[in-house]
Write an enzyme that holds these catalytic residues in place. Sequence first.
Site, PDB file in Angstrom:
ATOM      1  N   LYS A  35      -0.319  16.179 -10.159  1.00  0.00           N
ATOM      2  CA  LYS A  35       0.202  15.805 -11.473  1.00  0.00           C
ATOM      3  C   LYS A  35       1.141  16.880 -12.036  1.00  0.00           C
ATOM      4  O   LYS A  35       2.051  16.570 -12.804  1.00  0.00           O
ATOM      5  CB  LYS A  35      -0.947  15.490 -12.430  1.00  0.00           C
ATOM      6  CG  LYS A  35      -1.749  14.239 -12.016  1.00  0.00           C
ATOM      7  CD  LYS A  35      -0.864  12.999 -11.894  1.00  0.00           C
ATOM      8  CE  LYS A  35      -1.632  11.715 -11.661  1.00  0.00           C
ATOM      9  NZ  LYS A  35      -0.776  10.538 -11.475  1.00  0.00           N
ATOM     10  N   ASN A  79       3.195   4.386 -11.478  1.00  0.00           N
ATOM     11  CA  ASN A  79       1.897   4.533 -12.152  1.00  0.00           C
ATOM     12  C   ASN A  79       0.710   4.631 -11.189  1.00  0.00           C
ATOM     13  O   ASN A  79      -0.283   5.270 -11.519  1.00  0.00           O
ATOM     14  CB  ASN A  79       1.725   3.332 -13.103  1.00  0.00           C
ATOM     15  CG  ASN A  79       0.289   3.115 -13.496  1.00  0.00           C
ATOM     16  OD1 ASN A  79      -0.252   3.822 -14.345  1.00  0.00           O
ATOM     17  ND2 ASN A  79      -0.375   2.156 -12.842  1.00  0.00           N
ATOM     18  N   ASP A 108       0.883  -1.169   0.000  1.00  0.00           N
ATOM     19  CA  ASP A 108       0.000   0.000   0.000  1.00  0.00           C
ATOM     20  C   ASP A 108       0.919   1.218   0.000  1.00  0.00           C
ATOM     21  O   ASP A 108       1.598   1.501   0.991  1.00  0.00           O
ATOM     22  CB  ASP A 108      -0.892  -0.018   1.252  1.00  0.00           C
ATOM     23  CG  ASP A 108      -1.838   1.180   1.280  1.00  0.00           C
ATOM     24  OD1 ASP A 108      -1.573   2.180   0.573  1.00  0.00           O
ATOM     25  OD2 ASP A 108      -2.841   1.107   2.016  1.00  0.00           O
ATOM     26  N   TYR A 137      -5.694  17.061  -7.444  1.00  0.00           N
ATOM     27  CA  TYR A 137      -5.191  16.111  -8.446  1.00  0.00           C
ATOM     28  C   TYR A 137      -4.321  16.840  -9.476  1.00  0.00           C
ATOM     29  O   TYR A 137      -3.248  16.360  -9.846  1.00  0.00           O
ATOM     30  CB  TYR A 137      -6.366  15.407  -9.134  1.00  0.00           C
ATOM     31  CG  TYR A 137      -5.963  14.339 -10.115  1.00  0.00           C
ATOM     32  CD1 TYR A 137      -5.528  13.084  -9.688  1.00  0.00           C
ATOM     33  CD2 TYR A 137      -6.016  14.573 -11.498  1.00  0.00           C
ATOM     34  CE1 TYR A 137      -5.165  12.099 -10.599  1.00  0.00           C
ATOM     35  CE2 TYR A 137      -5.657  13.601 -12.408  1.00  0.00           C
ATOM     36  CZ  TYR A 137      -5.230  12.362 -11.954  1.00  0.00           C
ATOM     37  OH  TYR A 137      -4.862  11.395 -12.856  1.00  0.00           O
TER      38      TYR A 137
HETATM   39  P1  NAP Z   1      -7.027   2.354 -12.160  1.00  0.00           P
HETATM   40  O1  NAP Z   1      -7.510   1.502 -13.275  1.00  0.00           O
HETATM   41  O2  NAP Z   1      -8.007   2.723 -11.079  1.00  0.00           O
HETATM   42  O3  NAP Z   1      -5.746   1.665 -11.491  1.00  0.00           O
HETATM   43  C1  NAP Z   1      -5.119   2.250 -10.391  1.00  0.00           C
HETATM   44  C2  NAP Z   1      -4.019   1.338  -9.879  1.00  0.00           C
HETATM   45  O4  NAP Z   1      -3.384   1.983  -8.759  1.00  0.00           O
HETATM   46  C3  NAP Z   1      -4.539  -0.007  -9.393  1.00  0.00           C
HETATM   47  O5  NAP Z   1      -3.660  -1.016  -9.806  1.00  0.00           O
HETATM   48  C4  NAP Z   1      -4.513   0.133  -7.880  1.00  0.00           C
HETATM   49  O6  NAP Z   1      -4.271  -1.147  -7.310  1.00  0.00           O
HETATM   50  C5  NAP Z   1      -3.319   1.063  -7.682  1.00  0.00           C
HETATM   51  N1  NAP Z   1      -3.400   1.742  -6.394  1.00  0.00           N
HETATM   52  C6  NAP Z   1      -4.364   2.591  -5.951  1.00  0.00           C
HETATM   53  N2  NAP Z   1      -4.122   2.945  -4.686  1.00  0.00           N
HETATM   54  C7  NAP Z   1      -2.972   2.317  -4.316  1.00  0.00           C
HETATM   55  C8  NAP Z   1      -2.217   2.271  -3.118  1.00  0.00           C
HETATM   56  N3  NAP Z   1      -2.608   2.931  -2.022  1.00  0.00           N
HETATM   57  N4  NAP Z   1      -1.091   1.528  -3.090  1.00  0.00           N
HETATM   58  C9  NAP Z   1      -0.705   0.830  -4.179  1.00  0.00           C
HETATM   59  N5  NAP Z   1      -1.374   0.826  -5.340  1.00  0.00           N
HETATM   60  C10 NAP Z   1      -2.499   1.561  -5.402  1.00  0.00           C
HETATM   61  O7  NAP Z   1      -6.480   3.754 -12.688  1.00  0.00           O
HETATM   62  P2  NAP Z   1      -5.554   4.121 -13.962  1.00  0.00           P
HETATM   63  O8  NAP Z   1      -6.355   4.987 -14.836  1.00  0.00           O
HETATM   64  O9  NAP Z   1      -4.915   2.914 -14.512  1.00  0.00           O
HETATM   65  O10 NAP Z   1      -4.481   5.045 -13.236  1.00  0.00           O
HETATM   66  C11 NAP Z   1      -3.085   4.848 -13.388  1.00  0.00           C
HETATM   67  C12 NAP Z   1      -2.408   6.198 -13.397  1.00  0.00           C
HETATM   68  O11 NAP Z   1      -2.835   6.938 -14.540  1.00  0.00           O
HETATM   69  C13 NAP Z   1      -2.723   7.090 -12.198  1.00  0.00           C
HETATM   70  O12 NAP Z   1      -1.549   7.717 -11.748  1.00  0.00           O
HETATM   71  C14 NAP Z   1      -3.700   8.116 -12.746  1.00  0.00           C
HETATM   72  O13 NAP Z   1      -3.659   9.325 -12.020  1.00  0.00           O
HETATM   73  C15 NAP Z   1      -3.148   8.263 -14.168  1.00  0.00           C
HETATM   74  N6  NAP Z   1      -4.069   8.827 -15.161  1.00  0.00           N
HETATM   75  C16 NAP Z   1      -5.252   8.194 -15.435  1.00  0.00           C
HETATM   76  C17 NAP Z   1      -6.117   8.738 -16.383  1.00  0.00           C
HETATM   77  C18 NAP Z   1      -7.439   8.089 -16.734  1.00  0.00           C
HETATM   78  O14 NAP Z   1      -8.283   8.777 -17.345  1.00  0.00           O
HETATM   79  N7  NAP Z   1      -7.651   6.820 -16.421  1.00  0.00           N
HETATM   80  C19 NAP Z   1      -5.745   9.928 -17.065  1.00  0.00           C
HETATM   81  C20 NAP Z   1      -4.528  10.530 -16.767  1.00  0.00           C
HETATM   82  C21 NAP Z   1      -3.696   9.962 -15.815  1.00  0.00           C
HETATM   83  P3  NAP Z   1      -4.854  -1.730  -5.903  1.00  0.00           P
HETATM   84  O15 NAP Z   1      -6.248  -1.224  -5.751  1.00  0.00           O
HETATM   85  O16 NAP Z   1      -4.728  -3.216  -6.078  1.00  0.00           O
HETATM   86  O17 NAP Z   1      -3.921  -1.205  -4.874  1.00  0.00           O
END
Ligand code: NAP
Length: 264
Positions: free
Chosen positions: A152, A86, A59, A148
């Site tokens: 970022k 990530n 975590d 957020y």
């Molecule tokens: P996602 O599908 O919700 O995946 C998030 C990941 O982060 C999951 O594997 C989750 O795993 C992990 N996570 C969350 N809290 C955590 C913690 N406390 N410790 C360890 N791991 C943790 O979201 P995503 O879109 O792939 O996001 C990945 C990155 O992309 C993020 O940094 C996000 O800000 C960025 N991003 C996303 C978007 C978008 O539109 N999706 C756009 C721009 C940037 P567990 O729950 O198993 O811990």
Amino acid sequence: MGTALVTGASAGLGLEFAWQLATARHDVVLVARDEERLTRLARQLEAAAGVRAEVLPADLTVPEDVERVAERLRTDERPVGLLVNNAGLGLNQHFVEGDLDAELRALDLMVRSVMVLSHAAAGAMVARGRGAILNVGSVAGLIASGTYSAHKAWVRTFTEALAVELKDTGVTATVVCPGFTHTEFHERGRIDTAHYPEIGWLQAEDVVATALADVRRGVVISTPSLRYKAASALLRVAPRSAVRAFGGYRRALLDEAIEGRDGA
Ligand code: NAP
């Protein structure tokens, strides 16, 4: 790049990073909280790509857990050649009346852990004379939409500063700044996407392919898709008052979403 360590590997972009890296014959270290999902993924990657996949449940809001991951990055046994910072989340609350503990956890995850893990990785990689760090930022870092955006923006500036410091060491730093991407992000954050324009959406597969290609080319700021390249260029030259006005529009949408959520 050898072994790649990916945080947030259990879902979304992290899961896609793990697949694309394994298919490109990199061993992987998978970090997230959900050990069951990581173990299932590790078995699939080993079976499908013939690579070694380690599971490292953590975590990343907990300093001791972050330190265990940092230790893995420092070790010279099966050295990590690529760190992908990530893991992240969307809070979907206003700062003023929102839960401060949730804010602090988000900061720990998206800023503190990125700093600690980058420090561990960069030290070990510079000593070896090679490696790469890829941080996942967001196009949101260019606007003014909640903490957020601030997190970022930090990731982006931090990565650029790291790239400057790492010049001529054999180690590179890249920040990828995606726009809206289909993952679990919005559902987990209970973010209403009904008003998001269809043209704004990206596929995780394309975001990850662009980011990894840019890492291989040593690009510092990676912006997947032409439309977000254009939008980012516009945001960089737009008067900040216009950028804040856009933040105000997003704030009004959040008001509506919170009203709908709390009223439901
Ligand atoms: P996602 O599908 O919700 O995946 C998030 C990941 O982060 C999951 O594997 C989750 O795993 C992990 N996570 C969350 N809290 C955590 C913690 N406390 N410790 C360890 N791991 C943790 O979201 P995503 O879109 O792939 O996001 C990945 C990155 O992309 C993020 O940094 C996000 O800000 C960025 N991003 C996303 C978007 C978008 O539109 N999706 C756009 C721009 C940037 P567990 O729950 O198993 O811990």
